[in-house]
Structures are given as structure tokens and as C-alpha cells.
Enzyme design. Structure first.
Site, PDB file in Angstrom:
ATOM      1  N   ARG A  77       0.910  -1.238  -0.197  1.00  0.00           N
ATOM      2  CA  ARG A  77       0.067   0.103   0.134  1.00  0.00           C
ATOM      3  C   ARG A  77       0.825   1.288  -0.040  1.00  0.00           C
ATOM      4  O   ARG A  77       1.615   1.630   0.883  1.00  0.00           O
ATOM      5  CB  ARG A  77      -0.890  -0.134   1.140  1.00  0.00           C
ATOM      6  CG  ARG A  77      -1.852   1.304   1.425  1.00  0.00           C
ATOM      7  CD  ARG A  77      -2.910   1.204   2.501  1.00  0.00           C
ATOM      8  NE  ARG A  77      -3.495   2.223   2.873  1.00  0.00           N
ATOM      9  CZ  ARG A  77      -3.295   3.241   3.779  1.00  0.00           C
ATOM     10  NH1 ARG A  77      -2.535   2.829   4.569  1.00  0.00           N
ATOM     11  NH2 ARG A  77      -4.047   4.305   3.851  1.00  0.00           N
ATOM     12  N   HIS A 121      -3.232  10.860   0.917  1.00  0.00           N
ATOM     13  CA  HIS A 121      -2.533  10.693   2.200  1.00  0.00           C
ATOM     14  C   HIS A 121      -1.815  12.107   2.688  1.00  0.00           C
ATOM     15  O   HIS A 121      -0.717  12.198   3.171  1.00  0.00           O
ATOM     16  CB  HIS A 121      -1.517   9.660   2.101  1.00  0.00           C
ATOM     17  CG  HIS A 121      -1.292   8.879   3.490  1.00  0.00           C
ATOM     18  ND1 HIS A 121      -1.435   7.508   3.907  1.00  0.00           N
ATOM     19  CD2 HIS A 121      -1.040   9.381   4.880  1.00  0.00           C
ATOM     20  CE1 HIS A 121      -1.222   7.350   5.329  1.00  0.00           C
ATOM     21  NE2 HIS A 121      -0.994   8.397   5.737  1.00  0.00           N
ATOM     22  N   GLU A 166      -7.819   8.339   6.178  1.00  0.00           N
ATOM     23  CA  GLU A 166      -8.300   9.280   7.593  1.00  0.00           C
ATOM     24  C   GLU A 166      -8.433  10.629   7.473  1.00  0.00           C
ATOM     25  O   GLU A 166      -7.823  11.392   7.960  1.00  0.00           O
ATOM     26  CB  GLU A 166      -6.968   8.908   8.490  1.00  0.00           C
ATOM     27  CG  GLU A 166      -6.581   7.585   8.745  1.00  0.00           C
ATOM     28  CD  GLU A 166      -5.392   7.396   9.795  1.00  0.00           C
ATOM     29  OE1 GLU A 166      -4.917   8.558  10.203  1.00  0.00           O
ATOM     30  OE2 GLU A 166      -4.992   6.300  10.350  1.00  0.00           O
ATOM     31  N   ASN A 289      -7.745   1.804   9.699  1.00  0.00           N
ATOM     32  CA  ASN A 289      -6.409   1.870  10.432  1.00  0.00           C
ATOM     33  C   ASN A 289      -6.769   1.607  11.767  1.00  0.00           C
ATOM     34  O   ASN A 289      -7.534   2.466  12.387  1.00  0.00           O
ATOM     35  CB  ASN A 289      -5.737   3.275   9.997  1.00  0.00           C
ATOM     36  CG  ASN A 289      -5.346   3.330   8.649  1.00  0.00           C
ATOM     37  OD1 ASN A 289      -5.667   2.386   7.821  1.00  0.00           O
ATOM     38  ND2 ASN A 289      -4.938   4.329   8.197  1.00  0.00           N
ATOM     39  N   TYR A 291      -4.805   1.381  15.769  1.00  0.00           N
ATOM     40  CA  TYR A 291      -3.629   1.509  16.622  1.00  0.00           C
ATOM     41  C   TYR A 291      -4.037   1.258  18.057  1.00  0.00           C
ATOM     42  O   TYR A 291      -3.170   0.598  18.733  1.00  0.00           O
ATOM     43  CB  TYR A 291      -2.922   2.659  16.384  1.00  0.00           C
ATOM     44  CG  TYR A 291      -2.280   2.950  15.090  1.00  0.00           C
ATOM     45  CD1 TYR A 291      -1.065   2.364  14.937  1.00  0.00           C
ATOM     46  CD2 TYR A 291      -2.969   3.320  13.933  1.00  0.00           C
ATOM     47  CE1 TYR A 291      -0.276   2.491  13.334  1.00  0.00           C
ATOM     48  CE2 TYR A 291      -2.282   3.508  12.585  1.00  0.00           C
ATOM     49  CZ  TYR A 291      -1.136   3.039  12.588  1.00  0.00           C
ATOM     50  OH  TYR A 291      -0.434   3.028  11.324  1.00  0.00           O
ATOM     51  N   GLU A 360      -3.905  -0.235   7.917  1.00  0.00           N
ATOM     52  CA  GLU A 360      -2.646   0.222   8.808  1.00  0.00           C
ATOM     53  C   GLU A 360      -2.833  -0.516  10.294  1.00  0.00           C
ATOM     54  O   GLU A 360      -3.840  -0.504  10.874  1.00  0.00           O
ATOM     55  CB  GLU A 360      -2.396   1.458   8.883  1.00  0.00           C
ATOM     56  CG  GLU A 360      -2.067   2.373   7.926  1.00  0.00           C
ATOM     57  CD  GLU A 360      -1.850   3.868   8.236  1.00  0.00           C
ATOM     58  OE1 GLU A 360      -1.598   4.112   9.402  1.00  0.00           O
ATOM     59  OE2 GLU A 360      -1.910   4.617   7.234  1.00  0.00           O
TER      60      GLU A 360
HETATM   61  C1  BGC Z   1      -1.398   7.585   9.428  1.00  0.00           C
HETATM   62  C2  BGC Z   1      -0.001   7.295   9.284  1.00  0.00           C
HETATM   63  C3  BGC Z   1       0.829   7.422  10.505  1.00  0.00           C
HETATM   64  C4  BGC Z   1       0.330   6.337  11.474  1.00  0.00           C
HETATM   65  C5  BGC Z   1       1.006   6.309  12.642  1.00  0.00           C
HETATM   66  C6  BGC Z   1      -1.760   7.013  10.720  1.00  0.00           C
HETATM   67  O1  BGC Z   1      -2.536   7.753  11.218  1.00  0.00           O
HETATM   68  O2  BGC Z   1      -1.923   7.053   8.378  1.00  0.00           O
HETATM   69  O3  BGC Z   1       0.512   8.154   8.128  1.00  0.00           O
HETATM   70  O4  BGC Z   1       2.372   7.547  10.389  1.00  0.00           O
HETATM   71  O5  BGC Z   1      -1.048   6.633  11.792  1.00  0.00           O
HETATM   72  O6  BGC Z   1       1.038   7.637  13.491  1.00  0.00           O
END
Ligand code: BGC
Ligand code: BGC
Length: 462
Positions: A77, A121, A166, A289, A291, A360
Site C-alpha cells: 500500500r 494521504h 483518514e 487503520n 492502533y 494500517e
Molecule cells: C497515518 C500514518 C501514520 C500512522 C502512525 C496513521 O494515522 O495514516 O500516516 O504514520 O498513523 O501515526
């Protein structure tokens, strides 16, 4: 018993983005984006870091493709930079900019890796920002022209086109807050940007479809928020953070409750007749995405505007962000693999018709990454925390698949350490280490771990 093996047809990948890796900021006809302007403004990024050189992938792309091939990924990607393709306001398409991406795409295909291309992006041309950027409706139409130009050149060699990455960050961190470019700090004044991003998505999707028909897949990537805590607060943030994108894009409306909770701070008069029909376009797959999660409470003290990244969302002035329990990453984000499972289940239940991809997931591991020189002179980076993070999130994804989620692909963020926006080069998300002095790439232990996972199509057991 839970599966440890991924189903037939499941795809593995890694992800990057143009401004974070390319460098070559003034080469090949490229002109400045809002991130060039922002990062060159004193005080905006840690150490004043900029993407001028980044990982120099503008020149070293062949080396990156070789690393991807050696890793064995099915898909990569990457994102295309609009300031390379449409460098001037109203000017012609810059063929030299497209040549670069065409070379990368063809090199990937030659290695059997299918490209997934993010069209936007965050590197908006500065000339568009000068006319109001995402606050200006016109920007959505310019993005559609650009998307059409990319799809015309790359065509069905791209397996999946993603319109936006995002939009939450673009609108809320860039226009409501100040931590991302252009950093205007407008609070509720950012809602027009929200709508124009939605509109751009719909217009871009149509422009791509007009070029490639059904030969490529169409998608969008959202950083959906998974929040825990007070039910009212969670519901509020679901409206402002998630449904504000999902409902117009997938259902063709803004939820009435969104209008209700933003009464007094936004009249939504920038939504014109016919916009919602433009925004709702048939999509083949939805990118998520993921995290970390947040823990919310309702607050009795008005605290708008917020300044921290997690809490810039306007319309949430009565919500408090509480400290999250457990381990945290180098970004200060909590490690919550169950949040990925819960989020995938939640989206699958609410929007069952659309297949999903994790576009992501990854970590800047606490403590950072350090290069070790082996006795034979070779270099290594031992990153057990990243391996542990990835293992637990892959397990969560597998469990969601077991429980019925149509998850197609998983992209690890990131292929290599890169420009982490306002944090500059201080946060390392890569499974490959970037030495910013020499631009040498050093595969970390997590790269070798992922390579095994991909080869076995199963999570390594020891
Ligand atoms: C983004 C990336 C970023 C990653 C870590 C996402 O919000 O798409 O560009 O590096 O998170 O913060
Ligand atoms: C939603 C409302 C929305 C309406 C539009 C309903 O299902 O809950 O928020 O405005 O559909 O038709």
C-alpha cells in the site's frame, strides 16, 4: 480452538505514504504541499524535521521493492502525491510525476506484488490551501480531476484504489486542531472540511470508476475510533468520529443525531442539494487503520477547544479523555488488541455488506529501536515489543475472521521507519530500520518474524 492459520486467499502487506518516505521534494516537477509548508515552519515538528529527504524512496524505490519481494508480501500500500501529479493550479498533468509511480507499480507487479494506491494521504498542494484548502468546496473537485489522471495512467495495474486516508486527521487535526498541517485551530469551524472531504471521496470514486470500471477495487481508509467508557460519551464520539464518514459514504446521509449534538456550533449549511448522492458511491472494500483505543467519561466542565490529538473533535466539548490502563507505546498509545477485534465486529455488524481490510496496524515500540552490530559486522535490530504487538493484533484479526468478519488483507504500518508527521523522525514504526544519516535500510527482527508468518500463512507459535 482459535485458528492460528489464515484462510485461503487472505493477503498480507505493508504500507507507507508519499510524504513520509519519498523525499525528492523539489524533484521531478513536484511543488510544495501543506506538509512542506508546515514542517518548514519553526516549532511545528519535533526538531524541525521535514520530509525533504525522508527515506529518499524517490531515488531508492527499487531497493524498497526488493525488500518487499524478499519479505514475500502479496500487496503493498503506497500513496501518490498530488503535488507531483498536479504541481500547478489549473496547469497540465505532470507526466514526469506519474512516470515515477508507474515505475514503482510495474516493479511491484514484476515481483508478483499487487499495488494498493492511496490517492490522498494528506499532502494537499499548497496552491489549494492558499484558496482555502478543505474549507473550500472547490478542493473536492480538484481532487477528483487528479484522481482521474492517476487512474487513467495506472489503470487496472492497481488492484485497489483508496480515495482518502483518514479524513478524521485531515479535518480534526489539521483544521479543528493545530497538530497537523495546515494547523488552523478552528474548532467547530472545521466541519466544512469534514463535508468537503466526504464530497471529495465521492467525486474521486466516480473519477476512478470512469477510468477503470470494475477492473480495480475502490475503497476509502478510515481511522475508526474505538472508545470505551461512559456510554453517552462513546455514542457522541461514534457520531463525530465514525458515522460522520461511514453514514454519508455507505448510506447516503448524515445522522440526525450528529446535527443534534452539533446544534449551536455548526448549521451544516455547506451541505448542498445532491451532495449526499455524490458522496455515496458503491465501494468494494473498506479500509480500517487501527492502533489503540480511548477511555471516555462525560465531563461537567466545558473544555473546548481541546489541544491534545485525541480530543480535538469539535462537538465533544463535554467529553473527557481518561488515562488508559495497561502498556503503552512510544506514542503513548495503549496496547489493546481486543479493541481491534471489537472494532472489526462492530463495523461488520453495522455495515455487513462491505468487506474489510486492515490498511494500517503497527507500533512505534516503547523504548525505540537500536542497531546492534553482530561480531561478523552485519547489523540487526531486536524489537521484541513490536513482534509481540503484531502477534497479538494478528491473533485478534484471526479471531474476527473466525467469528464471521470478511477481512481480506492486513497491511503492517510501516514497511520502514519514516517521517512521523509532527513527531518528525523521532518515532519509528518500521519493520525495517532507516538510518537517516546513511539512508541504509536494516530489516528488524519483526521483518524476519513477519516473513515467516507470510511464508507459513500462520502466526509463528514460539
Ligand atoms: C497515518 C500514518 C501514520 C500512522 C502512525 C496513521 O494515522 O495514516 O500516516 O504514520 O498513523 O501515526
Ligand atoms: C438515521 C437518521 C438519518 C436517516 C436518514 C436513519 O436511519 O438514523 O439519523 O438521518 O436515517 O434517512
Amino acid at each position: 480452538m482459535a485458528s492460528t492459520t489464515f484462510p485461503e486467499g487472505f493477503r498480507f502487506g505493508t504500507a507507507t505514504a508519499s510524504y513520509q518516505i519519498e523525499g525528492g521534494a523539489t524533484e521531478g516537477g513536484r511543488t510544495p504541499s501543506i506538509w512542506d509548508t508546515f514542517s518548514h515552519t519553526p516549532g511545528k515538528t519535533v526538531n524541525g524535521d521535514t520530509g525533504d529527504v525522508a527515506c529518499d524512496s524517490y531515488h531508492r524505490w527499487q531497493e524498497d521493492v526488493d525488500l518487499l519481494a524478499d519479505l514475500g508480501v502479496d500487496s503493498y500500500r503506497l500513496s501518490v502525491a498530488m503535488p507531483r501529479v498536479m504541481p500547478t493550479d489549473g496547469g497540465p498533468v505532470n507526466e514526469e510525476g506519474l512516470d515515477y509511480y508507474e515505475r514503482v507499480v510495474d516493479a511491484l507487479l514484476a515481483k508478483g506484488i499487487t499495488p494498493t494506491v492511496t490517492l490522498y494521504h494528506w499532502d494537499l498542494p499548497q496552491y489549494l490551501e492558499d484558496k482555502g484548502g478543505w474549507l473550500n468546496r472547490e478542493t473536492a473537485y480538484r481532487l477528483a480531476d487528479y484522481a482521474g489522471a492517476v487512474a487513467k495512467r495506472l489503470g487496472d495495474r492497481v488492484e485497489t484504489y483508496t480515495t482518502l486516508n483518514e479524513p478524521w486527521c485531515s479535518a480534526y487535526l489539521g483544521y479543528a486542531g493545530t497538530e497537523h498541517a495546515p494547523g488552523l485551530g478552528l474548532g467547530p469551524g472545521a466541519f466544512p472540511a469534514v463535508h468537503h472531504l466526504n464530497l471529495a471521496h465521492g467525486l474521486m470514486a466516480q473519477a476512478v470508476r470512469a477510468e477503470v470500471g470494475d477492473a480495480s477495487q475502490l475503497s476509502v481508509t478510515l481511522n475508526l475510533q474505538f472508545n470505551r467508557g461512559d456510554a453517552d460519551a462513546v455514542h457522541r464520539l461514534d457520531l463525530i468520529g465514525n458515522r460522520v464518514w461511514l453514514d454519508p459514504m455507505l448510506r447516503g446521509y448524515y445522522p440526525n443525531e450528529l446535527f443534534a449534538i452539533t446544534r449551536g456550533i455548526c448549521d451544516w449549511s455547506f451541505v448542498k442539494d445532491g451532495d449526499l448522492e455524490q458522496i455515496r458511491q458503491p465501494l468494494d472494500v473498506l479500509g480500517i487503520n487501527y492502533y489503540c483505543t480511548s477511555l471516555l467519561a462525560m465531563s461537567d466542565r466545558p473544555q473546548f477547544p481541546q489541544s491534545t490529538a485525541a480530543s480535538t473533535a469539535p462537538g465533544a466539548s463535554d467529553v473527557d479523555w481518561l488515562p488508559t490502563p495497561g502498556d503503552h507505546t512510544d506514542m503513548g498509545w495503549n496496547i489493546d488488541p481486543k479493541g481491534l477485534y471489537d472494532l472489526l465486529m462492530h463495523v461488520h455488524n453495522d455495515y455487513p455488506e462491505i468487506p474489510l481490510m486492515v490498511t494500517e496496524n503497527g507500533t512505534a515500540a516503547a523504548g525505540g529501536d537500536h542497531v546492534t552490530v553482530n561480531p561478523d559486522g552485519t547489523k540487526a535490530v531486536h524489537d521484541p515489543k513490536r513482534i509481540d504487538y503484531l502477534r497479538r493484533h494478528f491473533e485478534a484479526a484471526l479471531r474476527a475472521i473466525d467469528d464471521g468478519v470478511d477481512l481480506r488483507v492486513y497491511f503492517v504500518w510501516s514497511m520502514l521507519d519514516n517521517f512521523e508527521w509532527a513527531f518528525g523522525y523521532t518515532k519509528r514504526f518500521g519493520i525495517v530500520y532507516t538510518d537517516y544519516e546513511t539512508l541504509e535500510r536494516i530489516p528488524k527482527d519483526s521483518y524476519h518474524w513477519y516473513r515467516r508468518l507470510i511464508a507459513d500463512r500462520a502466526i509463528p507459535q514460539e
